[in-house]
Design a protein around this motif. Structure first.
Motif, PDB file in Angstrom:
ATOM      1  N   ALA A 194       0.782  -1.334   0.093  1.00  0.00           N
ATOM      2  CA  ALA A 194      -0.134   0.022   0.052  1.00  0.00           C
ATOM      3  C   ALA A 194       0.876   1.208   0.085  1.00  0.00           C
ATOM      4  O   ALA A 194       0.468   2.213  -0.646  1.00  0.00           O
ATOM      5  CB  ALA A 194      -0.958  -0.045   1.121  1.00  0.00           C
ATOM      6  N   THR A 195       2.043   1.446   0.699  1.00  0.00           N
ATOM      7  CA  THR A 195       2.798   2.366   1.025  1.00  0.00           C
ATOM      8  C   THR A 195       3.978   2.414  -0.173  1.00  0.00           C
ATOM      9  O   THR A 195       4.363   3.524  -0.585  1.00  0.00           O
ATOM     10  CB  THR A 195       3.464   2.517   2.226  1.00  0.00           C
ATOM     11  OG1 THR A 195       4.400   1.525   2.486  1.00  0.00           O
ATOM     12  CG2 THR A 195       2.546   2.690   3.341  1.00  0.00           C
ATOM     13  N   GLY A 196       4.491   1.416  -0.439  1.00  0.00           N
ATOM     14  CA  GLY A 196       5.569   1.515  -1.371  1.00  0.00           C
ATOM     15  C   GLY A 196       7.063   1.704  -0.648  1.00  0.00           C
ATOM     16  O   GLY A 196       7.988   2.067  -1.252  1.00  0.00           O
ATOM     17  N   ALA A 197       6.817   1.808   0.577  1.00  0.00           N
ATOM     18  CA  ALA A 197       8.011   2.383   1.435  1.00  0.00           C
ATOM     19  C   ALA A 197       9.072   1.496   1.387  1.00  0.00           C
ATOM     20  O   ALA A 197      10.299   1.919   1.482  1.00  0.00           O
ATOM     21  CB  ALA A 197       7.196   2.732   3.041  1.00  0.00           C
ATOM     22  N   LEU A 198       9.037   0.163   1.123  1.00  0.00           N
ATOM     23  CA  LEU A 198      10.009  -0.707   1.244  1.00  0.00           C
ATOM     24  C   LEU A 198       9.873  -1.892   0.195  1.00  0.00           C
ATOM     25  O   LEU A 198       8.504  -2.023  -0.252  1.00  0.00           O
ATOM     26  CB  LEU A 198       9.806  -1.415   2.584  1.00  0.00           C
ATOM     27  CG  LEU A 198      10.185  -0.731   3.908  1.00  0.00           C
ATOM     28  CD1 LEU A 198       9.827  -1.595   5.134  1.00  0.00           C
ATOM     29  CD2 LEU A 198      11.696  -0.403   4.018  1.00  0.00           C
ATOM     30  N   HIS A 199      10.841  -2.353  -0.494  1.00  0.00           N
ATOM     31  CA  HIS A 199      10.862  -3.273  -1.500  1.00  0.00           C
ATOM     32  C   HIS A 199      10.407  -4.786  -0.769  1.00  0.00           C
ATOM     33  O   HIS A 199      10.723  -5.078  -0.042  1.00  0.00           O
ATOM     34  CB  HIS A 199      12.291  -3.436  -1.956  1.00  0.00           C
ATOM     35  CG  HIS A 199      12.676  -2.203  -2.916  1.00  0.00           C
ATOM     36  ND1 HIS A 199      13.553  -1.451  -2.281  1.00  0.00           N
ATOM     37  CD2 HIS A 199      12.409  -1.721  -4.122  1.00  0.00           C
ATOM     38  CE1 HIS A 199      13.504  -0.321  -2.886  1.00  0.00           C
ATOM     39  NE2 HIS A 199      12.808  -0.376  -4.121  1.00  0.00           N
ATOM     40  N   PRO A 200       9.526  -5.417  -1.554  1.00  0.00           N
ATOM     41  CA  PRO A 200       9.031  -6.678  -1.186  1.00  0.00           C
ATOM     42  C   PRO A 200      10.173  -7.649  -1.146  1.00  0.00           C
ATOM     43  O   PRO A 200      10.293  -8.475  -0.130  1.00  0.00           O
ATOM     44  CB  PRO A 200       8.307  -7.272  -2.314  1.00  0.00           C
ATOM     45  CG  PRO A 200       7.705  -6.084  -3.024  1.00  0.00           C
ATOM     46  CD  PRO A 200       8.819  -4.787  -2.695  1.00  0.00           C
ATOM     47  N   GLU A 201      11.114  -7.601  -1.888  1.00  0.00           N
ATOM     48  CA  GLU A 201      12.471  -8.497  -1.842  1.00  0.00           C
ATOM     49  C   GLU A 201      13.340  -8.316  -0.539  1.00  0.00           C
ATOM     50  O   GLU A 201      13.691  -9.258   0.034  1.00  0.00           O
ATOM     51  CB  GLU A 201      13.278  -8.152  -2.918  1.00  0.00           C
ATOM     52  CG  GLU A 201      12.707  -8.571  -4.392  1.00  0.00           C
ATOM     53  CD  GLU A 201      11.903  -7.308  -4.958  1.00  0.00           C
ATOM     54  OE1 GLU A 201      10.965  -7.537  -5.690  1.00  0.00           O
ATOM     55  OE2 GLU A 201      11.983  -6.151  -4.269  1.00  0.00           O
ATOM     56  N   THR A 202      13.113  -7.001  -0.010  1.00  0.00           N
ATOM     57  CA  THR A 202      13.965  -6.690   1.244  1.00  0.00           C
ATOM     58  C   THR A 202      13.135  -7.508   2.317  1.00  0.00           C
ATOM     59  O   THR A 202      13.658  -8.124   3.338  1.00  0.00           O
ATOM     60  CB  THR A 202      14.098  -5.307   1.452  1.00  0.00           C
ATOM     61  OG1 THR A 202      14.676  -4.849   0.417  1.00  0.00           O
ATOM     62  CG2 THR A 202      14.919  -5.051   2.609  1.00  0.00           C
ATOM     63  N   ILE A 203      11.894  -7.137   2.301  1.00  0.00           N
ATOM     64  CA  ILE A 203      10.924  -8.096   3.469  1.00  0.00           C
ATOM     65  C   ILE A 203      11.027  -9.309   3.331  1.00  0.00           C
ATOM     66  O   ILE A 203      11.326 -10.256   4.222  1.00  0.00           O
ATOM     67  CB  ILE A 203       9.628  -7.328   3.192  1.00  0.00           C
ATOM     68  CG1 ILE A 203       9.715  -5.953   3.665  1.00  0.00           C
ATOM     69  CG2 ILE A 203       8.677  -8.302   4.408  1.00  0.00           C
ATOM     70  CD1 ILE A 203       8.359  -5.257   3.363  1.00  0.00           C
ATOM     71  N   GLU A 204      11.136 -10.062   2.108  1.00  0.00           N
ATOM     72  CA  GLU A 204      11.144 -11.541   2.003  1.00  0.00           C
ATOM     73  C   GLU A 204      12.502 -11.901   2.670  1.00  0.00           C
ATOM     74  O   GLU A 204      12.568 -13.092   3.277  1.00  0.00           O
ATOM     75  CB  GLU A 204      11.085 -11.864   0.471  1.00  0.00           C
ATOM     76  CG  GLU A 204       9.596 -11.760   0.055  1.00  0.00           C
ATOM     77  CD  GLU A 204       9.645 -12.093  -1.393  1.00  0.00           C
ATOM     78  OE1 GLU A 204      10.613 -12.590  -1.818  1.00  0.00           O
ATOM     79  OE2 GLU A 204       8.497 -12.107  -1.837  1.00  0.00           O
ATOM     80  N   ALA A 205      13.505 -11.284   2.281  1.00  0.00           N
ATOM     81  CA  ALA A 205      14.894 -11.779   2.786  1.00  0.00           C
ATOM     82  C   ALA A 205      15.147 -11.711   4.365  1.00  0.00           C
ATOM     83  O   ALA A 205      15.646 -12.325   5.016  1.00  0.00           O
ATOM     84  CB  ALA A 205      15.974 -10.721   2.087  1.00  0.00           C
ATOM     85  N   MET A 206      14.183 -10.487   4.984  1.00  0.00           N
ATOM     86  CA  MET A 206      14.324 -10.316   6.351  1.00  0.00           C
ATOM     87  C   MET A 206      13.770 -11.502   6.998  1.00  0.00           C
ATOM     88  O   MET A 206      13.946 -11.830   8.132  1.00  0.00           O
ATOM     89  CB  MET A 206      13.796  -8.919   6.659  1.00  0.00           C
ATOM     90  CG  MET A 206      13.956  -8.449   8.031  1.00  0.00           C
ATOM     91  SD  MET A 206      12.377  -8.868   8.918  1.00  0.00           S
ATOM     92  CE  MET A 206      11.072  -8.668   7.956  1.00  0.00           C
ATOM     93  N   ILE A 207      12.454 -11.898   6.273  1.00  0.00           N
ATOM     94  CA  ILE A 207      11.978 -12.965   6.921  1.00  0.00           C
ATOM     95  C   ILE A 207      12.600 -14.297   7.005  1.00  0.00           C
ATOM     96  O   ILE A 207      12.680 -15.026   7.905  1.00  0.00           O
ATOM     97  CB  ILE A 207      10.263 -13.252   6.149  1.00  0.00           C
ATOM     98  CG1 ILE A 207       9.449 -12.147   6.589  1.00  0.00           C
ATOM     99  CG2 ILE A 207       9.845 -14.548   6.432  1.00  0.00           C
ATOM    100  CD1 ILE A 207       8.122 -12.091   5.602  1.00  0.00           C
ATOM    101  N   VAL A 208      13.361 -14.512   6.056  1.00  0.00           N
ATOM    102  CA  VAL A 208      14.031 -15.596   5.811  1.00  0.00           C
ATOM    103  C   VAL A 208      15.076 -15.410   6.855  1.00  0.00           C
ATOM    104  O   VAL A 208      15.665 -16.616   7.495  1.00  0.00           O
ATOM    105  CB  VAL A 208      14.917 -15.882   4.522  1.00  0.00           C
ATOM    106  CG1 VAL A 208      15.826 -16.926   4.325  1.00  0.00           C
ATOM    107  CG2 VAL A 208      13.810 -16.155   3.297  1.00  0.00           C
TER     108      VAL A 208
END
Length: 180
Positions: free
Chosen positions: A138-152
């Motif tokens: 919704a915000t585009g504040a962070l890249h999805p790939e960054t969040i995925e890597a953080m979850i891993v």
């Protein structure tokens, strides 16, 4: 860019995890960040919350009174923080728990069925990852790939088996956030 976010809900809904995840992902993207959890008696059944600042410029203070965004995982969170959101801000509501409509025409309100989507995956506890994905989209504040890597990175050792579930929860939340 500067986002001042309050994440709030009942203790156990993963609000601190959402906040820490946003801060860590922001840091990984080179943003200036703060994460200020609010621990105390409110965690025992009341509204627990944390504040996050994501900024492209240095952050003068982690304290703010009027957030640009509110992530509300329960109704008491809206009651406590809804009126504080700046005009033009964003309020994201966990519509699986909150059934009332939030009436403020000067903010954008998104209703995300966090627990419903997480339950479809077999784990209502992943509701916070649904909301995290919805916020990112919704915000585009962070890249999805960054969040995925953080979850891993977050789920290691015995918890590594939770990575696929949390990634899928995040993706389902992103789908909700994109349609907003």
């Amino acid at each position: 860019m500067k986002k001042e976010i309050i994440i709030s809900g009942f203790g156990g809904q993963g609000v601190m995890s959402i906040g820490k995840s946003l801060a860590e992902a922001g840091l990984a993207e080179g943003l200036n960040v703060t994460w200020a959890p609010s621990y105390g008696p409110e965690m025992r059944g009341g509204t627990a919350n944390c504040s996050v600042v994501l900024s492209s410029r240095p952050v003068g203070s982690p304290v703010f009174t009027h957030p640009t965004e509110l992530i509300a995982m329960n109704a008491p969170s809206i009651d406590k923080f809804g009126a504080l959101v700046v005009p033009g801000g964003l309020v994201m509501i966990n519509s699986s728990v909150v059934k009332e409509r939030f009436e403020r025409p000067d903010v954008q309100t998104l209703y995300i069925p966090c627990e419903t989507l997480a339950s479809e995956l077999g784990s209502p506890k992943a509701a916070n990852m649904v909301m995290l994905g919805a916020y990112a989209a919704a915000t585009g504040a962070l890249h999805p790939e960054t969040i995925e890597a953080m979850i891993v990175h977050m789920f290691t050792g015995p918890k590594a088996k939770l990575v696929p579930l949390n990634l899928e929860a995040m993706r389902r939340g992103m789908a909700c956030g994109k349609t907003a």
